[in-house]
Design an enzyme around this catalytic site. Sequence first.
Site, mmCIF file in Angstrom:
data_model
loop_
_atom_site.group_PDB
_atom_site.id
_atom_site.type_symbol
_atom_site.label_atom_id
_atom_site.label_comp_id
_atom_site.label_asym_id
_atom_site.label_seq_id
_atom_site.Cartn_x
_atom_site.Cartn_y
_atom_site.Cartn_z
ATOM 1 N N GLU A 161 -0.806 -9.407 -0.412
ATOM 2 C CA GLU A 161 -2.371 -8.948 0.456
ATOM 3 C C GLU A 161 -3.605 -9.521 -1.481
ATOM 4 O OE1 GLU A 161 -1.429 -6.633 2.616
ATOM 5 O OE2 GLU A 161 -2.218 -7.497 4.063
ATOM 6 N N ALA B 61 1.048 -1.138 -0.437
ATOM 7 C CA ALA B 61 -0.254 -0.072 -0.073
ATOM 8 C C ALA B 61 0.882 1.099 0.010
ATOM 9 C CB ALA B 61 -0.720 0.006 0.784
HETATM 10 N N1 CAA Z 1 4.380 2.993 -0.381
HETATM 11 C C1 CAA Z 1 5.146 4.259 -1.255
HETATM 12 N N2 CAA Z 1 5.943 4.607 -2.364
HETATM 13 C C2 CAA Z 1 6.971 3.512 -2.530
HETATM 14 C C3 CAA Z 1 6.757 2.105 -1.555
HETATM 15 C C4 CAA Z 1 5.158 2.042 -1.262
HETATM 16 N N3 CAA Z 1 4.344 0.910 -0.140
HETATM 17 N N4 CAA Z 1 7.456 0.996 -1.687
HETATM 18 C C5 CAA Z 1 8.081 1.706 -2.709
HETATM 19 N N5 CAA Z 1 7.493 3.407 -2.853
HETATM 20 C C6 CAA Z 1 8.526 4.347 -3.597
HETATM 21 C C7 CAA Z 1 10.162 4.602 -3.112
HETATM 22 O O1 CAA Z 1 9.626 5.385 -1.548
HETATM 23 C C8 CAA Z 1 10.575 4.983 -3.861
HETATM 24 O O2 CAA Z 1 10.055 6.255 -4.101
HETATM 25 P P1 CAA Z 1 11.134 7.712 -4.814
HETATM 26 O O3 CAA Z 1 12.225 7.793 -5.964
HETATM 27 O O4 CAA Z 1 10.029 9.079 -4.726
HETATM 28 O O5 CAA Z 1 12.198 7.979 -3.266
HETATM 29 C C9 CAA Z 1 10.554 4.132 -4.927
HETATM 30 O O6 CAA Z 1 9.535 3.318 -4.446
HETATM 31 C C10 CAA Z 1 11.596 3.885 -5.077
HETATM 32 O O7 CAA Z 1 11.914 2.517 -3.983
HETATM 33 P P2 CAA Z 1 12.983 2.610 -3.941
HETATM 34 O O8 CAA Z 1 14.082 3.443 -3.887
HETATM 35 O O9 CAA Z 1 13.007 1.700 -2.072
HETATM 36 O O10 CAA Z 1 13.447 1.261 -4.334
HETATM 37 P P3 CAA Z 1 14.311 -0.461 -3.873
HETATM 38 O O11 CAA Z 1 14.408 -1.219 -5.053
HETATM 39 O O12 CAA Z 1 15.922 0.184 -3.244
HETATM 40 O O13 CAA Z 1 14.058 -0.764 -2.950
HETATM 41 C C11 CAA Z 1 11.637 -2.784 -1.777
HETATM 42 C C12 CAA Z 1 12.713 -1.692 -3.384
HETATM 43 C C13 CAA Z 1 12.082 -2.634 -0.946
HETATM 44 C C14 CAA Z 1 10.820 -2.303 -2.291
HETATM 45 C C15 CAA Z 1 11.067 -0.946 -1.479
HETATM 46 O O14 CAA Z 1 10.906 0.109 -1.742
HETATM 47 C C16 CAA Z 1 10.365 -1.080 0.391
HETATM 48 O O15 CAA Z 1 10.693 -1.789 1.249
HETATM 49 N N6 CAA Z 1 9.493 -0.725 0.254
HETATM 50 C C17 CAA Z 1 8.177 -1.005 1.165
HETATM 51 C C18 CAA Z 1 7.986 -1.946 1.140
HETATM 52 C C19 CAA Z 1 6.213 -2.326 1.954
HETATM 53 O O16 CAA Z 1 6.879 -1.672 3.644
HETATM 54 N N7 CAA Z 1 5.138 -2.548 2.034
HETATM 55 C C20 CAA Z 1 4.254 -2.547 2.810
HETATM 56 C C21 CAA Z 1 3.502 -1.369 2.904
HETATM 57 S S1 CAA Z 1 2.171 -1.043 4.338
HETATM 58 C C22 CAA Z 1 0.839 -2.344 2.953
HETATM 59 O O17 CAA Z 1 1.303 -2.425 2.500
HETATM 60 C C23 CAA Z 1 -0.186 -2.208 4.419
HETATM 61 C C24 CAA Z 1 -0.788 -3.133 3.881
HETATM 62 O O18 CAA Z 1 -1.247 -4.371 4.691
HETATM 63 C C25 CAA Z 1 -2.204 -3.095 3.107
#
Ligand code: CAA
Length: 262
Positions: free
Chosen positions: A116, A70
Amino acid sequence: MSYETILTEVKGEGARGRVGLITLNRPKALNAINRQLTEDVLAAAAAFDADPAIGAIVITGSEKAFAAGADIKEMQPQSYTDMYLADWFGAWEQFSRTRKPVIAAVSGFALGGGCELAMMADFIIAGDNAKFGQPEIKLGVIPGMGGSQRLTKLVGRAKAMELVLTGRFIDAVEAERIGLVARIVPAAELLEDAIKTALTIASYSLPVVLLAKEVVNRADELTLQEGVRFERRVFHSLFSLEDQKEGMTAFIEKRTPDFHDR
Ligand code: CAA
């Protein structure tokens, strides 16, 4: 119909047996699920579900990410009241009620809401580069799009508990071993394989496919005895279809059946 955060396409030929493809398309945010993407996916899935030419749906993302969860930036400022009043993620129940089979073709990250969403599909085909996880705990929250329930039903309590409590990512091989994904294919062949699989399903009689999906899903809700009785009642009802006669006659006559969804 064009959408802001997804691409849609219809695969296959003819008046029936076609496949609706939904491609998540927010590459800069790794397909993070925000309100617009939610609205777009729900509208596209509902349109495919209502289209009699479509027999199955494939949902996919990019090579790097099916969806990285999300949208954290959208959620970060929200209060409890905001989330509760908006019933945040509640609209996804509509997607999980899609009647036609949905295959998730997962390449790259399927994290949090991305994992999910994939689990809301009827089954997942994973590229060999896929990574799954429920990392919400690292953000100070828990899964909110059904992960604690669907993951537990799919892989059992021990694995679900470990993944939800640690936020650890698993690769495609582990995901297949624990029963989260149906099959792994080389990443480069993922979409072609998923569409081919969906076209096979869509080639069968649509009412039979819908009932097959419904009967399997009832296994989550019914006792074994009630489930087996429900299956038998549905099985008997299929003998009212022209497609049952066609399917069995074609077998006996050693030819390909010509189903008409009746
Ligand atoms: N929400 C918003 N933006 C996100 C995102 C997310 N879940 N995941 C990645 N992005 C964005 C990053 O902020 C980044 O944007 P900027 O360039 O503006 O900074 C862009 O996408 C690229 O991401 P990264 O630079 O982080 O890419 P990476 O290759 O270094 O890492 C990753 C990839 C490991 C997937 C990392 O992006 C990450 O950990 N993302 C979040 C994963 C996460 O925590 N997901 C759970 C979200 S909460 C949820 O889902 C609640 C639910 O149950 C419904």
